[in-house]
Each structure stands twice: as structure tokens, then as C-alpha cells.
Design an enzyme around this catalytic site. Structure first.
Site, short mmCIF file in Angstrom:
data_model
loop_
_atom_site.label_atom_id
_atom_site.label_comp_id
_atom_site.label_asym_id
_atom_site.label_seq_id
_atom_site.Cartn_x
_atom_site.Cartn_y
_atom_site.Cartn_z
N GLU A 24 42.71 -13.89 8.20
CA GLU A 24 42.03 -12.77 8.84
C GLU A 24 43.05 -11.88 9.54
OE1 GLU A 24 38.24 -13.10 11.13
OE2 GLU A 24 39.49 -12.44 12.82
N THR A 55 38.78 -7.23 10.19
CA THR A 55 37.73 -7.13 11.20
C THR A 55 37.18 -5.71 11.29
OG1 THR A 55 39.33 -6.68 12.95
CG2 THR A 55 38.77 -8.98 12.54
N ARG A 114 26.27 -9.83 13.73
CA ARG A 114 25.48 -9.04 14.67
C ARG A 114 26.39 -8.17 15.51
NH1 ARG A 114 23.01 -11.30 20.13
NH2 ARG A 114 25.23 -11.06 20.54
N TYR A 277 42.94 -17.45 11.54
CA TYR A 277 42.92 -16.25 12.38
C TYR A 277 44.38 -15.94 12.74
CZ TYR A 277 37.95 -17.22 12.72
OH TYR A 277 36.63 -17.44 12.41
#
Length: 609
Positions: A24, A55, A114, A277
Site C-alpha cells: 500500500e 489510498t 466508509r 502498509y
């Protein structure tokens, strides 16, 4: 390709690795940070992750930057990319725009989130309240085009203390059409394994991908754990606290602890893929992969690690059939894709049609051409005062002491080693080498350095050499080459073909205007002969415009710094000399059986007399 399909293929293969992995990255806050991250993404993708993800709006800039980075990763770098997409406070129009851009870039993977609620505690003003609503909407608009991932929280969600409800919410997202789960970071392996067992018991059978956070420094380790509200096992603290002030030791011990954690995950039976990450850093993640012996294991997997062509293909659907590339841009993929974005013939797999009114159009700023900020360019290359200063930069690059040149995006490749000494000698004789490849005769397609294409094939190359040299030397060199060609006694075609052009576009060549010379090709069982790398006039002239512009932009950088005025003036004079007196040349030895000495010997006979 969809992530769930790639995972299935990778782990069903006969020689499947013990685990696969992915990375990521977040959106940097500065334009130069973005450029540098592209370089790091490209470099880390050589480790062969299944995918990367980017992201959503993490850098505090317009969310469109996420789309731009996804497009660049898919189209220019050829990286399988998953795009984060949050729906809190997002109007449907913005969701539609983001999905449309992802679709057109060839992206097939979305991590549907979300997102963080409004800071003032109010309700979201967007058209979607929960991630499950976003998942349903994506399926309604795009059917099964997108593979959709969702977030999982092994240690519970900070907004919900009831573990049963948290599991129910995850089940709702899965039932809405999710395809895989990526979890929040954690360090408590036993709790994670227990959580996986609970997912299976309530009927969630999707791939569970654990989110792994490497440990780089002690303070960052504690800060991220606190921010995510996760527990830290006591043995982590016992090992790290005594060395917390030594970043080197912390990273070493952190690598050991996280690697042991990953190994236990892989042995649990619930996990066969690790998602790192990276925090846009490289070393700590690579150290874990090396400790787990996963890098070579994944590289050897034929499903994941296969090299289809000598260069990485674009994953943009409009360019995915592209199978031919002019050699001039083999080390400048960013510029090549940007320059050729409006050339008409890519859907047909061609490199571009010179008859197109869009052919050759370019709209690039200096930083995109040089691929470095002015400050970084100054640090890397300084202000050369002579041609010898420039050739010394090239020599340093060839020896691995310099990571890039104005005309090279990245470090020198291993394929140059067999002609390295000759290239250094040419630069020592005031030729500025730009690009090259050695000749190859029937090298197996599985070769780690030169191989590409389907297995059990053979690849070939003609020797290619590209350089700048003084116009007086060019005249002697081309005359020498013509005499050599005559001595070979082949009147139908030149053994050594060439193009030479100055800044004004005055071209000398022994090739026909419509000649297309394949300098790389492969022969494979049951396949047509593939000829992916070419030399020809029209794209060479387009490259000429770019390479002279690179020198021009390098010149402009000098005015941005308070350097010694005398040095700046001398640098300006040097750049003017190169523009006026130096000629861009390329040579191809079409007799690939002759090896790699013929071209170098011909040039040396001229420059050393």
C-alpha cells in the site's frame, strides 16, 4: 486482472510460493513526492507483488490525484493497482467520476471504505452512509467489472465496542458483494487467528488479507499502534524498549518480530497473502520479505513473475495490446507513454502512426522531462563545465555510482554488464552514450537477465548503440562505416545501419524512410515470432526533439540556484556547444552473430586516430 483471480492463480500453480504479497502507498503531499514515489513503486514492483493499492485523498490534496496516480501506475508503470474509495461526505457525482476514471485506466480493483466521519460529530452529508451502500452502487453501475475489497478489524472498530455487531457489519459488506477482506494493522497474532475462526463460523469465506505494518522507528511504532487503537504484545515491548533510541537496531529487531508474526500467520491455515502498509518507505518491508524468503520464491513463480516483453506492458485497456516500442524510450517509460497518449493506433497494437495528426504531440513540463526536481537535478548532476564532466557523469552512472541521468529514469540494468567496459571507454573518448543493448544469439527466454516471453523460447538481439558526438567525428565515423559495409559485400542492405541528426533536424541515414528495423525478437513454441523493439526514422526524430529539450531544460535549472556565476556561465556555454556542435547518432549491427566488438572497434578506430 482482478485480485481474487490473481490470488487464485498464484496459489493453484504447481510451483506456487508459500505466500504472495502486496504493497500500500499513500498519496504524497508534494508534486516532487509523487514523482519520487513513482520511482519507488516501480522499483518495489520488481519484487513481484500481486498488486499495489493507493489510498484515497491521503495527501490532503484533491482526490483526483488518487485517480491520476492509479492511471499512471496502471498505464505507465504497468502495475496491477487497487484504488481506495471512501464514501463518507461524497456526492454520487464524485463517486461516478472516480469510478469512471478508474474504469478507463484499466483498474479492476476497488477497496470500498466508509471513511472517517465528520470531525464535528455530525452525520455524513454524502449520498452513501456505509461501505455496503457503496459496494451495492458499484455493482449496480459496473456489474462484476470491479473486484471489491472491504476493511476488516480484528481488534474491533473504535466506534463499536460490541464485537458481535462488528462481525455482523463485516458480514453485511461481504453479502453486499465484496470479494476480499484487507484488515487493519495488528501485532497480536493469536487474536487475529481467533478472529479469522469467527469469520468462518458466521459464513464469511472470502480471502482474508492481513495488513502488516513494518517497524521502522520506535516512536512511529507506538504512534501508529495508538492511533489505530490496537494492542501491542508484551514481548514486542520487551524487545524494543531497551533499544528504542537506536533506529538501526529497532528496525533490525522489528524486522525479526514482524517476520515471526507473519510466519505464524502463514502457518495458521487462514492466510497465504500478506499486505504491507509501506508508509511510502522501502527498506523495512523488503527486509521482512527477505527474512521470510519470499522475494525469490515469488519471482520464480511462472504465473506471477513471467516477463511477457522486454519492457513492462501498460494495463490500460487502450494500450494493453501494445506489443512494439521504439528502443529510444526503453528507459523513459513515463515520457514515452505521455508523449504517445494521443497517437492513434494503440488499440491495434502498433507503436503509433506517423500519418496521424496527433503523432508526436508533446505537452510536458521540465520536471516531467527530467524526472527530477530542479534541486535534486542540481544535487545529482551539478553544473558540468566541459564535455569531459558530462562523460564522467555517464561513467559514474555506468559504474553504479549514480542512480539516474537526464535521459535515464532509473539505475543501469544488469544486461549492460557484458558491454560495460566498452561503454566506459567511449565516454573516456568524449562520446556521450545515451542508450545501448548487446547482441544476443538464441538466449533462453527463462534467462534471468535477458529472458522474456513464454517459456521454452529463445530470444535474440542486434547490438544497438546511441550516443552524442561532435559533428566532425560523425562525418569521419559514417564514412568509416560505409567503407566497412562495402567490404562486407552485401549490396542489398547495410550490415551496420545508422541515423544521425542535429538539433535542426538535418538527418543522415543509410536507411529508407519507411524502414522499420526490429532489434529485439523472440521465437517461442506454437507462437508467431515476436518483434517488440524497433528502430525507425519517425520515432527517432521525435526522440531527437525530446533529448535536445532535456539538455535545454537542464540549462534552465542553473538559473534557479545561487551557484558561482562563472560556473553558471561556463555551463551555459557548454550546453550551447552541445546543442550546436553535437549530433545524436544511433548504430545497429544487423549481423547479430558477430558479437559486440564490431561497433565499438569501428568507433575506436575513428576517435583514437
Amino acid at each position: 486482472m482482478k485480485i481474487s483471480e490473481k490470488l487464485d492463480h498464484a496459489h493453484r500453480a504447481a510451483n506456487s510460493p508459500p505466500a504472495t504479497f502486496s504493497f500500500e502507498f499513500f498519496v504524497p503531499k508534494t508534486s516532487q513526492g509523487v514523482q519520487n514515489l513513482y520511482d519507488r513503486m516501480d522499483r518495489m514492483y520488481d519484487l513481484n507483488p500481486i498488486f499495489i493499492d493507493i489510498t484515497w485523498n491521503a495527501g490532503g490534496r484533491s482526490s483526483s490525484l488518487t485517480n491520476e496516480m492509479v492511471y499512471t501506475a496502471q498505464s505507465t508503470l504497468g502495475l496491477e493497482t487497487c484504488m481506495h474509495l471512501t464514501c463518507t461526505n461524497m456526492k454520487v457525482e464524485l463517486i461516478d467520476e472516480a469510478l469512471d476514471k478508474a474504469y478507463k485506466s484499466g483498474c479492476q480493483n476497488i477497496l470500498a471504505l466508509r471513511g472517517d466521519p465528520p470531525l464535528d460529530g455530525s452525520e455524513s452529508t454524502g449520498d452513501f452512509k456505509y461501505a455496503k451502500d457503496l459496494i451495492a452502487y458499484i455493482h449496480k453501475k459496473y456489474g462484476d467489472h470491479f473486484n471489491i475489497g472491504v476493511a476488516g478489524y480484528p481488534e474491533g472498530h473504535p466506534e463499536e465496542t460490541d464485537e458481535v455487531k462488528t462481525l455482523e457489519y463485516l458480514k453485511e459488506k461481504c453479502d453486499a458483494g465484496a470479494d476480499f477482506i484487507i484488515t487493519q494493522m495488528f501485532y497480536d497474532v493469536d487474536n487475529f487467528i481467533s478472529w479469522c475462526s469467527k469469520l468462518r463460523k458466521i459464513g464469511i469465506d472470502l480471502p482474508i488479507i492481513p495488513g502488516i505494518m513494518p517497524i521502522s522507528t520506535y516512536s512511529a511504532f507506538l504512534r501508529r499502534a495508538k492511533w489505530s487503537e490496537i494492542s501491542i504484545p508484551q514481548h514486542f515491548l520487551d524487545a524494543l524498549d531497551p533499544i528504542k533510541d537506536d533506529d538501526f537496531l529497532v528496525r533490525e529487531k522489528g524486522t525479526e518480530l514482524v517476520s515471526e508474526m507473519c510466519q505464524k500467520l502463514l502457518e495458521s491455515g487462514y492466510v497465504n497473502h500478506l499486505h504491507f502498509y509501506t508508509m511510502n518507505l522501502e527498506k523495512a518491508t523488503v527486509m521482512i520479505l527477505e527474512r521470510l524468503n519470499l522475494v525469490e520464491a515469488v519471482k520464480s513463480n511462472e504465473i506471477v513473475g513471467v516477463t511477457e516483453l522486454p519492457w513492462r506492458k501498460s494495463l490500460n485497456p487502450e494500450r494493453s495490446k501494445e506489443s512494439i516500442r521504439p528502443i529510444f524510450w526503453q528507459n523513459r517509460k513515463y515520457s514515452y507513454v505521455t508523449r504517445t497518449a494521443t497517437w492513434d493506433e494503440f488499440p491495434n497494437g502498433r507503436w503509433g502512426d506517423s500519418r496521424s495528426p496527433a503523432f508526436g504531440d508533446i505537452d510536458l513540463c521540465a520536471s516531467e522531462l527530467l524526472r527530477q526536481s530542479p534541486k535534486r537535478a542540481q544535487e545529482l548532476w551539478g553544473l558540468p563545465q566541459s564535455v569531459q564532466d558530462i562523460t564522467q557523469l555517464v561513467i559514474n552512472y555506468l559504474k553504479g555510482n549514480l542512480k539516474s541521468l537526464p535521459w535515464f529514469d532509473g539505475a543501469i540494468g544488469d544486461d549492460t554488464n557484458i558491454i560495460l567496459d566498452n561503454l566506459i571507454e567511449l565516454n573516456e573518448n568524449s562520446l556521450i552514450t545515451l542508450n545501448s543493448q548487446p547482441s544476443l544469439n538464441s538466449v533462453r527466454s527463462s534467462d534471468k537477465v535477458f529472458g522474456w516471453g513464454p517459456k521454452n523460447g529463445y530470444v535474440y538481439q542486434k547490438q544497438y548503440l546511441e550516443f552524442f558526438c561532435h559533428k566532425d567525428v560523425v562525418a569521419k565515423l559514417l564514412d568509416h562505416i560505409e567503407k566497412y559495409n562495402q567490404q562486407q559485400g552485401d549490396s542489398t542492405s547495410a550490415v551496420i545501419s545508422y541515423y544521425a541528426v542535429n538539433k535542426d533536424g538535418n538527418l543522415i541515414s543509410n536507411c529508407q524512410d519507411d524502414d522499420i528495423n526490429a532489434v529485439t525478437w523472440g521465437v517461442f513454441p506454437g507462437e508467431e515470432i515476436l518483434q517488440p523493439t524497433i528502430v525507425e526514422k519517425t520515432s527517432f526524430l521525435a526522440w531527437k526533439d525530446e533529448v535536445y529539450t532535456l539538455f535545454s531544460e537542464w540549462l534552465k535549472i542553473a538559473a534557479m540556484f545561487d551557484a558561482d556565476k562563472a560556473k553558471v556561465q561556463e555551463f551555459n556555454k557548454l550546453m550551447g556547444q552541445i546543442s550546436e556542435d553535437f549530433v545524436l547518432c544511433n548504430l545497429v549491427n544487423n549481423d547479430f552473430l558477430q558479437g559486440n566488438e564490431v561497433l565499438f572497434d569501428l568507433i575506436k578506430q575513428v576517435v583514437q586516430t
